[in-house]
Scaffold this active site. Structure first.
Site: not given
Length: 649
Positions: A381, A410
Site C-alpha cells: 500500500d 500500489e
C-alpha cells in the site's frame, strides 16, 4: 575505455546498469545495442546470457534493426530464477567481410583467384576452430573447382546456406566484450496473473433478521467464496488488510467522522487492543482459520496475496511501544495521514527517519511472519510515500532468501517514482491504465508499458479498486465494464479487479467523485452472488472467458512485442501480441454506447504472416480469412471485441 569495436547505448539497463533490468523465466526479451567499427569491414554482434553460477549460454546473433544506424537486437530468454546477466560480444566478422568482397570483386573480374584463395584460408580457419561443417564441403568445392563457371561458384559463396554457416560458426576477430549487465529473473507469476480482490468480512456476511445488524463474514465463510473466484479463472486472490482495526479515530460509513457503534472501520487503519500487523481481526477468526483459508485457496489453485500497509491506527501497539516510529507535532500529538483535501484521522503514517533500524527490522519481521504462513505475494500500500532506499533494502533481503516472493506496488504516482520503485525491486506496479479511456491515449500507454518501460516496471492493469470508480464505469453501463475488463485482461499479462466489478457496481458517493457510494473500505457489503448469476445480473461468465483465453493463448501471457495497428474508427482499438503462427489479434470497440463498423488494417509483414491467412475468432468460434484490410462490426450490447489467433489452413 571504449572497446576495439565500440558497443554503446545498451538496452536493457536500469539506472546505467547499477540496478538489474527485469526478466522472467522463459520470457523472451530484446537486448539492443549500437555497434560500429572503422572502415568497411563487416562486424558481428551476439548476446550471451550469464547464469547465476557464472555459466555462459550459447551466443545469440544480433540483427541490425535500423539500417544505416548500426542498431542491433537479439531476443533471449533466461531459463531459471536468480541474478542473471548478459554480455554483448562484438567482433570483426572476417567471413562476412570476405563474402561481401567476393560479391563485389568476382563479377568485376578483380583479384578473382586471390579472392578464392583467401576464402580457402578462412574456411580452413573455420574448420580448425569448429570442426567439419555440412555445407563446408560444398563451399570448398566451389572455391577449388576451376572447371565450374564463375557464376556457379559465386552462387555457392553468396547462397543462404553459406551465410547461415558463417553466422552459426563465426570467426571472432578483434573480440570486444561489454558486460555482464544485470538481469533479475523472476518466476512467471511476477509477470503473468489474473488477480481478484475481496474483503473477507463481506464474504458470507449476513443481516441479522431480528436486529437488522450486519454480521461480519469470517475466513471460514470466505472459504465458500473461493470457488466463485476459481470459476472465473483467476490466479491470485488479494486480501485487503485482515488485521485488527483501530477503534480510536475510526471512520464511519462513507468516510464520515461520526461513526456509530456498529461501524466497522477501514481495514487500512491497522492495529488496536487486539494486536497489530501480525494479528488477525477477531471478527474474521483466528490465525488457524487464516491458515486453513490459505491452504484451501492453494488446493484450488489460487495464490493468496496479502496487503502490506506500513501505517498504524492511533491505538496500534506500536504507538505505546515505539512512539519513535511516528512524527510528533509541536503540540505533542502524533501526526495523522493527510493527502489534501483528504484526511485520514484514523491512520498514523510511519516516520522512517526517527528510528530507521527499528522500523526496517520490524517491517522484515512482519513480512517473514506471513511468509511462514504460506503467503508468497504482497500488494504494498502506497509505497511511494516511503523512502525508496528502504524498499531497496527490504526487497533485497527477502529476495536473497525467498526469490519466489512477489511484490506489487500500489503507486498511483508520478512516472519517476513508479519506475524508481520498479528499479528498487518491486516486481509489478499499478499503473495509469484506469484513467486511459480514449483510443489515442490507450495506444500510447500500451506502447509505453510494453516496449519502453518494460525493463523497469511490469504493469498491472486494474479497471477498478476499492478507491477508484472511474466515470467511464459510472455512466457506461455493463458494456463499459466488459470493455475495460477486456482491455485490461488482454492488454497486460497481469490484470486485476475488485469484487463487485462483475455486478457492474457503478454508483459514486457523489457526482464528480471516484469514490464508491457505501464504500466497502468503511462498511461490510452484503451481496447475493448466486441470485445475481441466476438473474443474469453479472458479467462473471465474460470474465471467466477472458481469463480462460489468457491461459489458452500464450501470447496473452507476454508483455513485450505488443504492436498497435490502424482502424478507420476513433473508437476501435486494434493491437497484436506475438508473431507468425503465435500471433493474437485483438479488436475492441471502446464505445459502450453504440455499435461501430469499420475497416481495420494489419501490418501483416511486420507480424511475419502471409498476405492472406486463416483465423479463429475465440469469442464466437467462427473461422475467417483475414489480410491487410478487414471489415469488422462490434455492437457493445452483444460483443465488445474480437480475439483472433492464426489457424492452420
Amino acid at each position: 575505455m571504449v572497446g576495439r569495436i565500440p558497443v554503446v547505448d545498451v538496452h536493457p539497463l536500469v539506472q546505467n546498469g547499477t540496478r538489474p533490468a527485469k526478466a522472467t523465466v522463459g520470457e523472451a526479451q530484446p537486448v539492443r545495442a549500437t555497434v560500429f567499427r572503422e572502415g568497411h569491414d563487416r562486424l558481428g554482434a551476439e548476446v550471451v546470457l550469464v547464469a547465476p553460477d557464472g555459466t555462459r549460454g550459447a551466443p545469440v546473433r544480433m540483427r541490425e534493426i535500423a539500417k544505416g544506424l548500426d542498431r542491433y537486437e537479439a531476443w533471449v530468454a533466461p531459463s531459471g530464477v536468480g541474478d542473471w546477466g548478459f554480455e554483448i560480444q562484438a567482433f570483426g566478422d572476417v567471413l562476412a567481410t570476405w563474402q561481401h568482397t567476393a560479391e563485389m570483386k568476382i563479377p568485376a573480374g578483380v583479384d578473382v583467384d586471390l579472392t578464392f584463395a583467401e576464402g580457402l584460408l578462412l574456411l580452413d580457419r573455420l574448420e580448425d576452430a569448429h570442426g567439419p561443417a555440412p555445407h563446408a564441403t560444398a563451399l570448398r568445392q566451389a572455391l577449388t573447382d576451376t572447371a565450374r563457371p564463375l557464376e556457379a561458384r559465386l552462387a555457392v559463396i553468396t547462397s543462404p546456406e553459406t551465410t547461415a554457416l558463417f553466422e552459426a560458426l563465426p570467426l571472432r576477430d578483434l573480440l570486444t566484450v561489454e558486460g555482464p549487465f544485470p538481469l533479475a529473473v523472476d518466476r512467471t507469476r511476477a509477470l503473468t496473473g489474473a488477480w481478484y480482490e475481496f474483503f473477507p468480512r463481506s464474504e458470507g456476511a449476513t443481516v441479522d433478521p431480528d436486529s437488522g445488524r450486519v454480521v461480519s463474514g469470517t475466513f471460514r465463510t470466505a472459504q465458500h467464496s473461493l470457488q466463485r473466484v476459481v470459476e472465473m479463472n483467476f490466479d491470485v486472490l488479494y486480501l485487503p488488510p485482515v488485521h485488527p482495526i483501530g477503534e480510536v479515530g475510526r471512520k464511519g460509513a462513507n468516510n464520515t467522522l461520526d461513526p456509530s457503534s456498529d461501524d466497522v472501520g477501514s481495514p487500512w487503519a491497522i492495529g488496536s487492543r487486539h494486536g497489530g500487523h501480525d494479528a488477525i481481526h477477531p471478527d474474521l477468526g483466528t490465525l488457524a482459520d487464516f491458515d486453513a483459508f490459505v491452504a484451501e485457496a492453494n488446493r484450488l489453485g489460487l495464490e493468496v496475496a496479502m496487503d502490506f500497509a506500513l501505517q498504524a491506527a492511533p491505538d496500534h501497539p506500536w504507538v505505546d511501544a515505539h512512539p519513535e516510529f511516528f512524527t510528533t507535532r509541536a503540540d505533542g500529538t502524533i501526526a495523522y495521514a493527510e493527502n489534501p483535501p483528504k484526511k485520514y484521522q484514523d491512520i498514523y503514517p510511519i516516520n522512517f527517519d526517527n528510528d530507521p533500524a527499528g522500523i526496517y527490522a520490524e517491517a522484515e519481521r512482519i513480512l517473514r511472519f506471513w511468509m511462514d504462513r504460506g503467503v508468497r505475494i504482497f500488494r504494498v500500500d502506497n509505497p511511494h510515500t516511503k523512502p525508496t532506499d528502504f524498499w531497496e533494502w527490504l526487497l533485497a533481503r527477502i529476495r536473497k532468501t525467498d526469490p519466489d516472493v512477489v511484490f506489487l506496488s500500489e503507486a498511483f504516482t508520478r512516472p519517476a517514482r513508479m519506475h524508481g520503485l520498479g528499479a528498487a525491486g518491486f516486481h509489478q506496479s499499478y499503473t495509469y491504465f484506469t484513467w486511459r479511456t480514449e483510443k489515442t491515449e490507450i495506444e500510447e500507454y500500451l506502447r509505453e508499458v510494453s516496449n519502453e518501460s518494460d525493463h523497469t516496471m511490469r504493469p498491472a492493469f486494474w479497471p477498478n479498486t476499492p478507491d477508484i470508480l472511474h466515470a467511464f464505469l459510472q455512466y457506461g453501463g455493463p458494456a463499459a465494464f466488459r470493455i475495460r475488463a477486456t482491455l485490461a485482461a488482454l492488454g497486460s499479462p497481469t490484470w486485476g479487479m475488485y469484487a463487485g466489478y462483475e455486478l457492474c457496481e457503478h454508483v459514486a458517493v457523489r457526482p464528480g467523485s471516484e469514490e464508491y457510494l457505501d464504500s466497502e473500505k468503511f462498511q461490510i457489503r452484503v451481496r447475493d452472488w448466486d441470485a445475481a448469476l441466476a438473474e443474469g445480473r453479472t458479467i462473471a461468465p465474460d470474465i471467466a472467458r477472458l481469463n480462460a483465453l489468457r491461459r489458452e493463448i500464450p501470447a496473452l501471457q507476454t508483455l513485450r512485442g505488443l504492436r498497435i495497428h490502424w482502424s478507420d474508427d476513433d473508437h476501435v482499438l486494434v493491437f497484436t501480441k506475438g508473431a507468425g503462427a503465435a500471433t493474437v489479434i485483438v479488436v475492441l470497440n471502446l464505445d459502450p454506447h453504440g455499435g461501430r463498423s469499420t475497416t481495420v488494417h494489419l501490418d501483416w509483414r511486420a507480424l511475419g504472416l502471409d498476405e492472406h491467412f486463416p483465423v479463429r475468432e475465440h469469442l464466437t468460434g467462427e473461422d475467417w480469412w483475414w489480410g491487410e484490410h478487414n471489415w469488422v462490426s462490434l455492437d457493445p450490447g452483444h460483443q465488445v471485441a474480437h480475439v483472433l489467433t492464426i489457424r492452420s489452413a
